[in-house]
Design a protein around this motif. Structure first.
Motif, PDB file in Angstrom:
ATOM      1  N   GLN A 200       5.709   6.155  23.841  1.00 17.09           N
ATOM      2  CA  GLN A 200       6.327   4.569  22.989  1.00 17.09           C
ATOM      3  C   GLN A 200       5.529   4.481  22.088  1.00 17.09           C
ATOM      4  O   GLN A 200       4.454   4.191  21.854  1.00 17.09           O
ATOM      5  CB  GLN A 200       6.770   3.713  24.430  1.00 17.09           C
ATOM      6  CG  GLN A 200       7.786   4.282  25.715  1.00 17.09           C
ATOM      7  CD  GLN A 200       7.271   5.159  26.151  1.00 17.09           C
ATOM      8  OE1 GLN A 200       5.826   5.828  26.397  1.00 17.09           O
ATOM      9  NE2 GLN A 200       8.126   5.633  26.665  1.00 17.09           N
TER      10      GLN A 200
ATOM     11  N   ILE B 254      11.309  11.588  23.413  1.00 13.57           N
ATOM     12  CA  ILE B 254      10.034  10.352  23.749  1.00 13.57           C
ATOM     13  C   ILE B 254       9.790  11.987  24.445  1.00 13.57           C
ATOM     14  O   ILE B 254       9.841  12.999  24.830  1.00 13.57           O
ATOM     15  CB  ILE B 254      10.638   9.800  24.496  1.00 13.57           C
ATOM     16  CG1 ILE B 254      11.452   9.330  23.174  1.00 13.57           C
ATOM     17  CG2 ILE B 254      10.023   9.023  25.007  1.00 13.57           C
ATOM     18  CD1 ILE B 254      12.630   7.792  23.334  1.00 13.57           C
TER      19      ILE B 254
ATOM     20  N   ALA C 285      18.487   7.571  13.705  1.00 18.57           N
ATOM     21  CA  ALA C 285      19.472   6.583  14.398  1.00 18.57           C
ATOM     22  C   ALA C 285      19.137   6.775  15.832  1.00 18.57           C
ATOM     23  O   ALA C 285      19.057   7.467  16.614  1.00 18.57           O
ATOM     24  CB  ALA C 285      20.677   7.013  13.979  1.00 18.57           C
TER      25      ALA C 285
ATOM     26  N   GLN D 216      12.213   0.379  14.185  1.00 15.47           N
ATOM     27  CA  GLN D 216      11.198  -0.368  13.828  1.00 15.47           C
ATOM     28  C   GLN D 216      10.688   1.685  12.898  1.00 15.47           C
ATOM     29  O   GLN D 216      10.089   1.432  11.966  1.00 15.47           O
ATOM     30  CB  GLN D 216      11.017   0.305  15.241  1.00 15.47           C
ATOM     31  CG  GLN D 216      11.373  -0.717  16.581  1.00 15.47           C
ATOM     32  CD  GLN D 216      10.665  -0.567  17.485  1.00 15.47           C
ATOM     33  OE1 GLN D 216       9.601  -0.517  17.492  1.00 15.47           O
ATOM     34  NE2 GLN D 216      11.117   0.134  19.079  1.00 15.47           N
TER      35      GLN D 216
ATOM     36  N   ARG E 175      24.296   0.772   9.766  1.00 16.20           N
ATOM     37  CA  ARG E 175      25.103  -0.007   9.977  1.00 16.20           C
ATOM     38  C   ARG E 175      24.910  -1.427   8.376  1.00 16.20           C
ATOM     39  O   ARG E 175      26.337  -1.119   8.124  1.00 16.20           O
ATOM     40  CB  ARG E 175      25.710  -0.343  10.964  1.00 16.20           C
ATOM     41  CG  ARG E 175      26.314   0.687  11.984  1.00 16.20           C
ATOM     42  CD  ARG E 175      26.890   0.689  13.433  1.00 16.20           C
ATOM     43  NE  ARG E 175      25.863   0.404  14.052  1.00 16.20           N
ATOM     44  CZ  ARG E 175      25.469  -0.903  15.109  1.00 16.20           C
ATOM     45  NH1 ARG E 175      26.430  -0.775  15.746  1.00 16.20           N
ATOM     46  NH2 ARG E 175      24.338  -0.953  15.907  1.00 16.20           N
TER      47      ARG E 175
ATOM     48  N   ALA F 298       7.530  11.932  20.336  1.00 16.84           N
ATOM     49  CA  ALA F 298       6.488  10.770  20.741  1.00 16.84           C
ATOM     50  C   ALA F 298       6.241   9.729  21.855  1.00 16.84           C
ATOM     51  O   ALA F 298       7.645   9.539  22.699  1.00 16.84           O
ATOM     52  CB  ALA F 298       6.426   9.653  19.111  1.00 16.84           C
TER      53      ALA F 298
HETATM   54  N1  LIG Z   1      10.407   2.962  20.200  1.00 13.27           N
HETATM   55  C1  LIG Z   1       9.790   4.595  20.599  1.00 13.27           C
HETATM   56  O1  LIG Z   1       8.978   3.358  21.406  1.00 13.27           O
HETATM   57  C2  LIG Z   1      10.302   5.203  20.284  1.00 13.27           C
HETATM   58  C3  LIG Z   1       9.701   6.023  21.316  1.00 13.27           C
HETATM   59  C4  LIG Z   1       9.706   7.630  20.683  1.00 13.27           C
HETATM   60  C5  LIG Z   1      10.648   7.932  20.322  1.00 13.27           C
HETATM   61  N2  LIG Z   1      11.688   6.924  19.968  1.00 13.27           N
HETATM   62  C6  LIG Z   1      12.760   7.770  18.757  1.00 13.27           C
HETATM   63  O2  LIG Z   1      12.215   7.414  17.894  1.00 13.27           O
HETATM   64  C7  LIG Z   1      13.970   6.941  17.679  1.00 13.27           C
HETATM   65  C8  LIG Z   1      13.766   5.812  16.587  1.00 13.27           C
HETATM   66  O3  LIG Z   1      13.746   4.646  17.697  1.00 13.27           O
HETATM   67  P1  LIG Z   1      13.798   3.188  17.450  1.00 13.27           P
HETATM   68  O4  LIG Z   1      12.913   2.695  18.337  1.00 13.27           O
HETATM   69  O5  LIG Z   1      13.009   3.282  15.947  1.00 13.27           O
HETATM   70  O6  LIG Z   1      15.140   2.965  16.979  1.00 13.27           O
HETATM   71  P2  LIG Z   1      15.604   1.004  16.995  1.00 13.27           P
HETATM   72  O7  LIG Z   1      14.768   0.781  15.920  1.00 13.27           O
HETATM   73  O8  LIG Z   1      15.989   0.984  17.733  1.00 13.27           O
HETATM   74  O9  LIG Z   1      16.601   1.260  16.106  1.00 13.27           O
HETATM   75  C9  LIG Z   1      17.377   2.504  15.864  1.00 13.27           C
HETATM   76  C10 LIG Z   1      19.041   2.650  14.226  1.00 13.27           C
HETATM   77  O10 LIG Z   1      19.920   3.264  14.925  1.00 13.27           O
HETATM   78  C11 LIG Z   1      20.769   2.016  14.245  1.00 13.27           C
HETATM   79  N3  LIG Z   1      22.071   2.017  14.805  1.00 13.27           N
HETATM   80  C12 LIG Z   1      22.617   1.432  15.683  1.00 13.27           C
HETATM   81  N4  LIG Z   1      23.405   1.842  16.912  1.00 13.27           N
HETATM   82  C13 LIG Z   1      24.057   3.070  15.637  1.00 13.27           C
HETATM   83  C14 LIG Z   1      25.411   2.895  15.304  1.00 13.27           C
HETATM   84  N5  LIG Z   1      26.196   3.135  15.832  1.00 13.27           N
HETATM   85  N6  LIG Z   1      25.560   4.134  14.010  1.00 13.27           N
HETATM   86  C15 LIG Z   1      24.792   3.878  13.255  1.00 13.27           C
HETATM   87  N7  LIG Z   1      23.052   3.999  13.126  1.00 13.27           N
HETATM   88  C16 LIG Z   1      23.456   3.392  14.801  1.00 13.27           C
HETATM   89  C17 LIG Z   1      20.615   1.393  13.992  1.00 13.27           C
HETATM   90  O11 LIG Z   1      20.792   0.116  13.305  1.00 13.27           O
HETATM   91  P3  LIG Z   1      22.418  -0.505  12.720  1.00 13.27           P
HETATM   92  O12 LIG Z   1      22.034  -1.462  13.711  1.00 13.27           O
HETATM   93  O13 LIG Z   1      21.789  -1.341  11.211  1.00 13.27           O
HETATM   94  O14 LIG Z   1      23.346   0.561  12.125  1.00 13.27           O
HETATM   95  C18 LIG Z   1      19.055   1.369  13.680  1.00 13.27           C
HETATM   96  O15 LIG Z   1      18.545   1.261  12.409  1.00 13.27           O
HETATM   97  C19 LIG Z   1      14.676   7.293  18.203  1.00 13.27           C
HETATM   98  O16 LIG Z   1      15.048   8.599  18.523  1.00 13.27           O
HETATM   99  C20 LIG Z   1      14.017   7.149  19.632  1.00 13.27           C
HETATM  100  O17 LIG Z   1      14.845   7.687  20.805  1.00 13.27           O
HETATM  101  C21 LIG Z   1      11.189   5.713  19.829  1.00 13.27           C
END
Ligand SMILES: NC(=O)c1ccc[n+]([C@@H]2O[C@H](COP(=O)([O-])OP(=O)(O)OC[C@H]3O[C@@H](n4cnc5c(N)ncnc54)[C@H](OP(=O)(O)O)[C@@H]3O)[C@@H](O)[C@H]2O)c1
Length: 258
Positions: free
Chosen positions: A141, A106, A73, A16, A37, A139
């Motif tokens: 959610q 977060i 990631a 995301q 990946r 940030a």
């Molecule tokens: N979601 C929220 O509401 C939120 C809010 C505040 C902060 N955050 C933070 O923002 C960051 C990104 O969150 P997101 O929600 O964008 O995550 P996400 O949508 O779940 O994306 C995760 C990414 O990590 C990669 N990934 C997963 N397993 C992996 C592995 N074994 N090796 C290499 N890459 C891997 C995935 O790509 P592949 O599967 O293609 O490898 C994907 O590109 C995180 O640190 C999260 O804590 C999120």
């Protein structure tokens, strides 16, 4: 004359946050490398490198010749401890040469009893204790995260949800822009929380979704027991002093209709 651009690596480029970073970085004068990946679509001139935080495959190639890393990631559910902590520590050991490591985190993680958040605290600690110049930006959610996780599937025409829990959700594109601005600012340590413009209960969010999408669904709010639920009712995942994001949940829903 050759112009030397700052070289940025974005990890988690299919996620995301990663996707939002990619679309905004297309308009910036940086040399961008991305890694994940699976290969994202429409990456234009960006160089994509396969890497896996679990096995370590491809990491050396990914981190080679980069100045700044935006680390998007994550793996909240699968092998989370290995990826968020052990894999992260291994990744850090490979990037001691870089100028700036930007780590999205977060809001409220130390006050919310949830395994993934405990791992995020541990990762923040590893980064702080390293010699790598860093910025930790927390940030709330993302709007899309709340919608996809909790409001995606009505059950027999009802969103069955713990309606009293609170969110101060934020638009992922605004957070991505904020992280990109940090590239120019350089390492800042831990910066202030980046939170959405309003605090809503999950019930209010579900009602907005029903109204905006003209759905015939209803909301069935259920109580849940436990410390996690209590901490989210108390809004430990929010910070009303930091209403930095401007796009409301309602606007996010309306934008999806256009
Ligand atoms: N979601 C929220 O509401 C939120 C809010 C505040 C902060 N955050 C933070 O923002 C960051 C990104 O969150 P997101 O929600 O964008 O995550 P996400 O949508 O779940 O994306 C995760 C990414 O990590 C990669 N990934 C997963 N397993 C992996 C592995 N074994 N090796 C290499 N890459 C891997 C995935 O790509 P592949 O599967 O293609 O490898 C994907 O590109 C995180 O640190 C999260 O804590 C999120």
């Amino acid at each position: 004359m050759e112009v030397l651009y700052l070289r940025i690596l974005v990890t988690g480029s299919t996620g995301q946050l990663g996707s939002a970073l990619l679309s905004q970085l297309k308009d910036c004068n940086y040399q961008v490398k991305i890694t994940s990946r699976s290969k994202p679509e429409g990456i234009g001139d960006f160089k994509w490198v396969y890497s896996d935080l679990l096995s370590g495959e491809g990491l050396d190639e990914a981190v080679k010749d980069v100045d700044v890393i935006i680390y998007a990631a994550t793996s909240p559910t699968k092998k989370s401890k290995t990826i968020e902590v052990t894999g992260f520590e291994n990744f850090l050991s490979k990037v001691e040469h870089i100028q700036h490591f930007i780590y999205p985190s977060i809001v409220g993680i130390e006050e919310i009893p949830f395994k993934y958040y405990r791992l995020k605290c541990e990762a923040e600690r590893l980064l702080k204790n390293s010699n790598i110049p860093y910025t930790i930006a927390r940030a709330t959610q993302f709007h899309s995260f709340v919608e996809n996780l909790l409001l995606s599937k009505p059950f027999f025409n009802r969103y069955v949800i713990p309606g009293k829990i609170n969110f101060q959700s934020v638009d992922v594109s605004e957070f991505a822009g904020y992280l990109i601005d940090l590239v120019n600012k350089g390492p800042q340590g831990k910066v202030e929380d980046f939170c959405g413009p309003e605090k809503l209960t999950l019930k209010e969010m579900a009602e907005l979704k029903i109204k905006i999408n003209n759905e015939t669904n209803h909301v069935l709010s259920i109580p849940l027991a436990g410390k996690l639920y209590k901490s989210l009712i108390e809004g430990k995942n929010t910070n009303s002093m930091n209403k930095i994001g401007e796009i409301t949940f309602e606007e996010y829903l309306r934008n999806k209709l256009v």
